[in-house]
Motif scaffolding. Structure first.
Motif, PDB file in Angstrom:
ATOM      1  N   ASP A 111       0.984  -1.041  -0.403  1.00  0.00           N
ATOM      2  CA  ASP A 111       0.287  -0.059  -0.064  1.00  0.00           C
ATOM      3  C   ASP A 111       1.406   1.097  -0.538  1.00  0.00           C
ATOM      4  OD1 ASP A 111      -2.571   1.530   0.100  1.00  0.00           O
ATOM      5  OD2 ASP A 111      -1.867   1.749   2.239  1.00  0.00           O
ATOM      6  N   LYS A 117       0.822   9.116  -2.595  1.00  0.00           N
ATOM      7  CA  LYS A 117       0.119   9.422  -1.578  1.00  0.00           C
ATOM      8  C   LYS A 117       0.846   9.663  -0.297  1.00  0.00           C
ATOM      9  CE  LYS A 117      -4.838   8.910  -0.853  1.00  0.00           C
ATOM     10  NZ  LYS A 117      -5.355   8.585  -0.042  1.00  0.00           N
ATOM     11  N   LYS A 201      -4.942  -2.054  -6.263  1.00  0.00           N
ATOM     12  CA  LYS A 201      -4.755  -0.519  -6.164  1.00  0.00           C
ATOM     13  C   LYS A 201      -4.131   0.435  -7.386  1.00  0.00           C
ATOM     14  CE  LYS A 201      -2.144   2.557  -3.130  1.00  0.00           C
ATOM     15  NZ  LYS A 201      -1.265   3.017  -2.111  1.00  0.00           N
ATOM     16  N   GLU A 211      -7.208  11.110  -6.118  1.00  0.00           N
ATOM     17  CA  GLU A 211      -8.440  11.217  -4.925  1.00  0.00           C
ATOM     18  C   GLU A 211     -10.018  11.865  -4.645  1.00  0.00           C
ATOM     19  OE1 GLU A 211      -7.495   9.242  -1.255  1.00  0.00           O
ATOM     20  OE2 GLU A 211      -9.162   9.760  -0.237  1.00  0.00           O
ATOM     21  N   ARG A 215     -10.750   6.468  -5.786  1.00  0.00           N
ATOM     22  CA  ARG A 215      -9.401   6.529  -4.865  1.00  0.00           C
ATOM     23  C   ARG A 215      -9.374   6.212  -2.823  1.00  0.00           C
ATOM     24  NH1 ARG A 215      -3.151   8.106  -5.228  1.00  0.00           N
ATOM     25  NH2 ARG A 215      -2.670   6.836  -3.147  1.00  0.00           N
ATOM     26  N   LEU A 218     -10.583   3.082  -1.394  1.00  0.00           N
ATOM     27  CA  LEU A 218      -8.415   2.571  -0.785  1.00  0.00           C
ATOM     28  C   LEU A 218      -8.756   2.129   0.831  1.00  0.00           C
ATOM     29  CD1 LEU A 218      -6.432   3.293  -3.972  1.00  0.00           C
ATOM     30  CD2 LEU A 218      -7.037   1.123  -3.550  1.00  0.00           C
ATOM     31  N   ASN A 219      -9.469   3.273   1.499  1.00  0.00           N
ATOM     32  CA  ASN A 219      -9.943   3.892   2.884  1.00  0.00           C
ATOM     33  C   ASN A 219     -10.644   2.935   3.379  1.00  0.00           C
ATOM     34  OD1 ASN A 219      -7.508   5.692   2.893  1.00  0.00           O
ATOM     35  ND2 ASN A 219      -8.873   7.505   1.859  1.00  0.00           N
TER      36      ASN A 219
HETATM   37  N1  GLY Z   1      -3.421   4.114   0.738  1.00  0.00           N
HETATM   38  C1  GLY Z   1      -4.992   4.708   0.624  1.00  0.00           C
HETATM   39  C2  GLY Z   1      -4.495   5.211  -0.890  1.00  0.00           C
HETATM   40  O1  GLY Z   1      -3.184   5.262  -1.106  1.00  0.00           O
HETATM   41  O2  GLY Z   1      -4.877   6.051  -1.538  1.00  0.00           O
END
Ligand code: GLY
Length: 333
Positions: A111, A117, A201, A211, A215, A218-219
């Motif tokens: 991740d 990020k 991912k 995001e 996106r 992913l949270n």
């Molecule tokens: N860890 C969540 C993201 O990369 O969006």
């Protein structure tokens, strides 16, 4: 991206041309992987407490003193904390120099190191300050997972299970079918977890890098998890432990709101239990958690939003009534 059977140290040595004009950033545990080449380096204390502005400041000072130019690079070697700090520093130093990441924990491999990020904690809240800045390259050595402390490995498993829940039925079944191979860190199994999690991912990040929409999937579990980490004290629950707890909360919230299929919620919760995750945060105050959620980055017009699932691979972001959130928190504390 390179995923290699080599050790992290050998992988870095194989790519030693990247060291020229570079600054290494590692922690006290991972610096030994960086070899003895005469390359400037910043060694931070291990753990979440390093994820603060003073670490970024040290990196920038050392980069300046070492004459790292715009054509130079920062190389982050470590877990999620080092990857996030090093990439954040690279994104703002001289308005951006290349960042190479060598993730050394399962969590960073599946991740944190991938997807661009970056960030640090601020004011007691997770990842409050940061940028979107993709790594110029990622050197992944899944064999590093073999020597991780048990708790660290377990933390990464939560994010890998999250990846499976987001849309990989085969990975989900692997977790259900082969807990021994997973828990014994069998090398083909670890490699499959890393490769499949990265594929999931990538499929999301490619469509929504900054995001604005999907996106946020992913949270999954992270609105609850970040609140728990903030309230319990950053570092008291590992990130993955908090995410596993948060995913159990999200499954229950989804069932209570009539969104999540009850059988799927039971199956996913059983999987989290099978891997020994704590699904109750005893002694943590519901009101404190609700308060901390106000600082979630998904808050829109004052409303906290949650990533919930209808079923495996069917994810959405919803605003939930506060009393429903409160009831779920009461069940999980
Ligand atoms: N860890 C969540 C993201 O990369 O969006």
């Amino acid at each position: 991206m390179v995923i290699s059977p080599l050790s992290a140290a050998d992988l870095l040595a194989q790519h030693r041309e990247r060291l020229h004009g570079s600054l290494l950033v590692a922690d006290e545990n991972t610096i030994e992987l960086c070899g003895s080449a005469a390359v400037p380096r910043v060694v931070l204390p291990p753990g979440e407490s390093a994820k603060q502005w003073s670490s970024v400041s040290r990196i920038i000072e050392t980069a300046l003193e070492s004459g790292i130019g715009r054509d130079g690079r920062i190389i982050g070697v470590g877990g999620g904390v080092i990857c996030d700090i090093a990439a954040f520093a690279a994104s703002i130093y001289l308005r951006g120099v290349a960042i190479t990441l060598v993730p050394t924990t399962l969590l960073a491999m599946v991740d944190a190191a991938f997807g661009g990020k970056t960030g640090i904690n601020f004011g007691g809240y997770k990842n409050m300050v940061g940028t979107f800045y993709p790594a110029a390259d990622l050197l992944v050595a899944p064999s590093a997972v073999a020597s991780l402390p048990e708790r660290e490995y377990h933390s990464g498993l939560a994010e890998a299970i999250k990846s499976a829940m987001l849309g990989d039925t085969e990975l989900f079944s692997l977790f259900e079918r082969e807990p021994e191979a997973v828990l014994q860190r069998e090398s083909a199994t670890v490699r499959a977890m890393v490769e499949r999690s990265l594929a999931i991912k990538a499929s999301v990040v490619e469509r929504d890098f900054t995001e604005r929409g999907i996106r946020a999937w992913l949270n999954l579990g992270h609105t609850f998890a970040h609140a728990l980490e903030s309230v319990a004290g950053l570092g008291l629950w590992s990130h993955g432990e908090a995410v596993a707890w948060g995913m159990a909360c999200a499954l229950d919230l989804g069932v209570d709101l009539g969104i999540t299929d009850r059988a799927y919620a039971a199956r996913a919760t059983a999987l989290l239990e099978r891997y020994g995750f704590r699904l109750r945060a005893d002694g943590v105050g519901v009101d404190d958690l609700l308060q901390a959620m106000q600082y979630d980055k998904k808050v829109q017009s004052g409303a906290v939003r949650f990533v919930l699932q209808r079923d495996l691979g069917l994810t959405e972001v919803v605003t939930a009534p506060p009393d429903a959130v409160q009831a779920v928190l009461a069940k999980h504390t």
